[in-house]
Design a protein around this motif. Structure first.
Motif, PDB file in Angstrom:
ATOM      1  N   ARG A  45      32.003  -7.558  41.956  1.00 32.60           N
ATOM      2  CA  ARG A  45      30.628  -7.883  42.362  1.00 32.60           C
ATOM      3  C   ARG A  45      29.688  -7.611  41.200  1.00 32.60           C
ATOM      4  N   PRO A  46      29.504  -8.496  40.300  1.00 37.28           N
ATOM      5  CA  PRO A  46      30.084  -9.836  40.248  1.00 37.28           C
ATOM      6  C   PRO A  46      31.513  -9.799  39.695  1.00 37.28           C
ATOM      7  N   ARG A  47      32.267 -10.809  40.033  1.00 35.44           N
ATOM      8  CA  ARG A  47      33.656 -10.911  39.582  1.00 35.44           C
ATOM      9  C   ARG A  47      33.678 -11.177  38.079  1.00 35.44           C
ATOM     10  N   LEU A  48      34.476 -10.410  37.362  1.00 34.05           N
ATOM     11  CA  LEU A  48      34.587 -10.585  35.921  1.00 34.05           C
ATOM     12  C   LEU A  48      35.283 -11.899  35.589  1.00 34.05           C
ATOM     13  N   ASP A  49      34.819 -12.544  34.545  1.00 31.23           N
ATOM     14  CA  ASP A  49      35.427 -13.782  34.056  1.00 31.23           C
ATOM     15  C   ASP A  49      35.738 -13.570  32.586  1.00 31.23           C
ATOM     16  N   TRP A  50      36.954 -13.176  32.276  1.00 28.68           N
ATOM     17  CA  TRP A  50      37.333 -12.850  30.911  1.00 28.68           C
ATOM     18  C   TRP A  50      37.397 -14.078  30.022  1.00 28.68           C
ATOM     19  N   VAL A  51      37.672 -15.234  30.599  1.00 30.51           N
ATOM     20  CA  VAL A  51      37.692 -16.457  29.791  1.00 30.51           C
ATOM     21  C   VAL A  51      36.294 -16.721  29.236  1.00 30.51           C
ATOM     22  N   ARG A  52      35.300 -16.685  30.095  1.00 26.92           N
ATOM     23  CA  ARG A  52      33.929 -16.927  29.636  1.00 26.92           C
ATOM     24  C   ARG A  52      33.441 -15.813  28.704  1.00 26.92           C
ATOM     25  N   THR A  53      33.812 -14.578  28.996  1.00 28.84           N
ATOM     26  CA  THR A  53      33.424 -13.462  28.127  1.00 28.84           C
ATOM     27  C   THR A  53      33.992 -13.656  26.728  1.00 28.84           C
ATOM     28  N   ALA A  54      35.285 -13.961  26.640  1.00 34.69           N
ATOM     29  CA  ALA A  54      35.925 -14.150  25.343  1.00 34.69           C
ATOM     30  C   ALA A  54      35.315 -15.332  24.601  1.00 34.69           C
ATOM     31  N   GLU A  55      35.154 -16.443  25.302  1.00 30.91           N
ATOM     32  CA  GLU A  55      34.593 -17.630  24.660  1.00 30.91           C
ATOM     33  C   GLU A  55      33.177 -17.362  24.160  1.00 30.91           C
ATOM     34  N   GLY A  56      32.413 -16.564  24.901  1.00 30.14           N
ATOM     35  CA  GLY A  56      31.062 -16.216  24.483  1.00 30.14           C
ATOM     36  C   GLY A  56      31.042 -15.374  23.218  1.00 30.14           C
ATOM     37  N   MET A  57      32.173 -14.724  22.913  1.00 28.41           N
ATOM     38  CA  MET A  57      32.269 -13.915  21.694  1.00 28.41           C
ATOM     39  C   MET A  57      33.030 -14.642  20.590  1.00 28.41           C
ATOM     40  N   GLY A  58      33.361 -15.913  20.846  1.00 27.50           N
ATOM     41  CA  GLY A  58      34.017 -16.710  19.811  1.00 27.50           C
ATOM     42  C   GLY A  58      35.525 -16.690  19.831  1.00 27.50           C
ATOM     43  N   VAL A  59      36.120 -16.253  20.927  1.00 27.03           N
ATOM     44  CA  VAL A  59      37.577 -16.163  21.047  1.00 27.03           C
ATOM     45  C   VAL A  59      38.065 -17.225  22.024  1.00 27.03           C
ATOM     46  N   GLU A  60      39.045 -18.028  21.599  1.00 25.73           N
ATOM     47  CA  GLU A  60      39.650 -19.009  22.508  1.00 25.73           C
ATOM     48  C   GLU A  60      40.315 -18.261  23.660  1.00 25.73           C
ATOM     49  N   ALA A  61      40.209 -18.827  24.870  1.00 29.13           N
ATOM     50  CA  ALA A  61      40.742 -18.113  26.033  1.00 29.13           C
ATOM     51  C   ALA A  61      41.243 -19.081  27.086  1.00 29.13           C
ATOM     52  N   THR A  62      42.161 -18.561  27.896  1.00 26.71           N
ATOM     53  CA  THR A  62      42.699 -19.319  29.023  1.00 26.71           C
ATOM     54  C   THR A  62      43.025 -18.344  30.142  1.00 26.71           C
ATOM     55  N   ARG A  63      43.147 -18.871  31.352  1.00 31.71           N
ATOM     56  CA  ARG A  63      43.504 -18.058  32.525  1.00 31.71           C
ATOM     57  C   ARG A  63      44.824 -18.583  33.076  1.00 31.71           C
ATOM     58  N   VAL A  64      45.707 -17.672  33.447  1.00 33.85           N
ATOM     59  CA  VAL A  64      46.990 -18.056  34.034  1.00 33.85           C
ATOM     60  C   VAL A  64      47.175 -17.332  35.366  1.00 33.85           C
ATOM     61  N   HIS A  65      47.989 -17.951  36.221  1.00 36.18           N
ATOM     62  CA  HIS A  65      48.231 -17.386  37.556  1.00 36.18           C
ATOM     63  C   HIS A  65      49.711 -17.124  37.832  1.00 36.18           C
ATOM     64  N   THR A  66      50.599 -17.646  36.977  1.00 38.18           N
ATOM     65  CA  THR A  66      52.035 -17.460  37.200  1.00 38.18           C
ATOM     66  C   THR A  66      52.689 -16.929  35.934  1.00 38.18           C
ATOM     67  N   THR A  67      53.866 -16.342  36.084  1.00 39.70           N
ATOM     68  CA  THR A  67      54.568 -15.823  34.910  1.00 39.70           C
ATOM     69  C   THR A  67      54.993 -16.964  33.985  1.00 39.70           C
ATOM     70  N   SER A  68      55.356 -18.111  34.545  1.00 37.92           N
ATOM     71  CA  SER A  68      55.738 -19.221  33.668  1.00 37.92           C
ATOM     72  C   SER A  68      54.535 -19.723  32.872  1.00 37.92           C
ATOM     73  N   ASP A  69      53.343 -19.745  33.488  1.00 34.83           N
ATOM     74  CA  ASP A  69      52.140 -20.122  32.741  1.00 34.83           C
ATOM     75  C   ASP A  69      51.794 -19.072  31.686  1.00 34.83           C
ATOM     76  N   LEU A  70      52.048 -17.809  31.989  1.00 32.50           N
ATOM     77  CA  LEU A  70      51.820 -16.749  31.002  1.00 32.50           C
ATOM     78  C   LEU A  70      52.741 -16.945  29.803  1.00 32.50           C
ATOM     79  N   GLU A  71      53.993 -17.250  30.074  1.00 31.90           N
ATOM     80  CA  GLU A  71      54.938 -17.487  28.977  1.00 31.90           C
ATOM     81  C   GLU A  71      54.469 -18.652  28.104  1.00 31.90           C
ATOM     82  N   LYS A  72      54.047 -19.744  28.726  1.00 32.53           N
ATOM     83  CA  LYS A  72      53.559 -20.910  27.963  1.00 32.53           C
ATOM     84  C   LYS A  72      52.323 -20.544  27.143  1.00 32.53           C
ATOM     85  N   ALA A  73      51.404 -19.798  27.732  1.00 32.46           N
ATOM     86  CA  ALA A  73      50.183 -19.411  27.021  1.00 32.46           C
ATOM     87  C   ALA A  73      50.504 -18.503  25.836  1.00 32.46           C
ATOM     88  N   LEU A  74      51.427 -17.564  26.032  1.00 34.58           N
ATOM     89  CA  LEU A  74      51.824 -16.683  24.931  1.00 34.58           C
ATOM     90  C   LEU A  74      52.462 -17.481  23.799  1.00 34.58           C
TER      91      LEU A  74
END
Length: 151
Positions: free
Chosen positions: A100-129
């Motif tokens: 409250r409010p819910r953190l959004d790490w993708v937007r936080t990182a992008e706002g600091m100049g870091v590319e970011a993505t969000r994943v919900h499954t272990t297979s998506d995590l593996e692909k992102a890594l």
């Protein structure tokens, strides 16, 4: 599992403090320029030092930060359990939540100049890594995980 991994170094906090992981990764990347650094962080701990992302972007450090987002200061719940403290009341328990409010790490990182993505499954995590290992520079993966119930 690490004994089967490629040669690597492993740095971790020894306990008693939270929030030092991202600055530690930043320092490791500065000390070993040209070597990939992977930082594994809980979202509560990351809230103590998010400015490390900006430093990683500014210095173009080769750091991949994985934020395990359960939207709570879970480590503090665990510390209360270890102390044998009674379950906190509703108002106190709400102080350990990060929704409250819910953190959004993708937007936080992008706002600091870091590319970011969000994943919900272990297979998506593996692909992102794997994707972050294909290029140098800072990146962040927010790994959405469920919150474990307190015992």
């Amino acid at each position: 599992m690490l004994e089967r991994a490629a040669p690597h170094d492993h740095l971790n906090l020894t306990g008693g403090a939270i929030g030092g992981g991202m600055p530690l990764a930043t320092g490791a990347a500065l000390a070993f320029l040209g070597r990939k650094v992977v930082s594994l962080q809980g979202d509560g701990s990351a809230m103590y030092t998010p400015q490390a992302l900006w430093t990683q972007a500014r210095e173009n450090l080769d750091v991949t930060t994985v934020i395990f987002a359960n939207h709570s200061y879970r480590v503090l719940d665990e510390e209360l359990d270890l102390l044998g403290a009674p379950a906190p009341g509703a108002q106190a328990a709400a102080l350990l939540e990060l929704d409250r409010p819910r953190l959004d790490w993708v937007r936080t990182a992008e706002g600091m100049g870091v590319e970011a993505t969000r994943v919900h499954t272990t297979s998506d995590l593996e692909k992102a890594l794997r994707s972050t290992f294909e290029h140098a520079g800072p990146g962040l993966i927010e790994a959405a995980i469920g919150r474990r119930p307190t015992q």
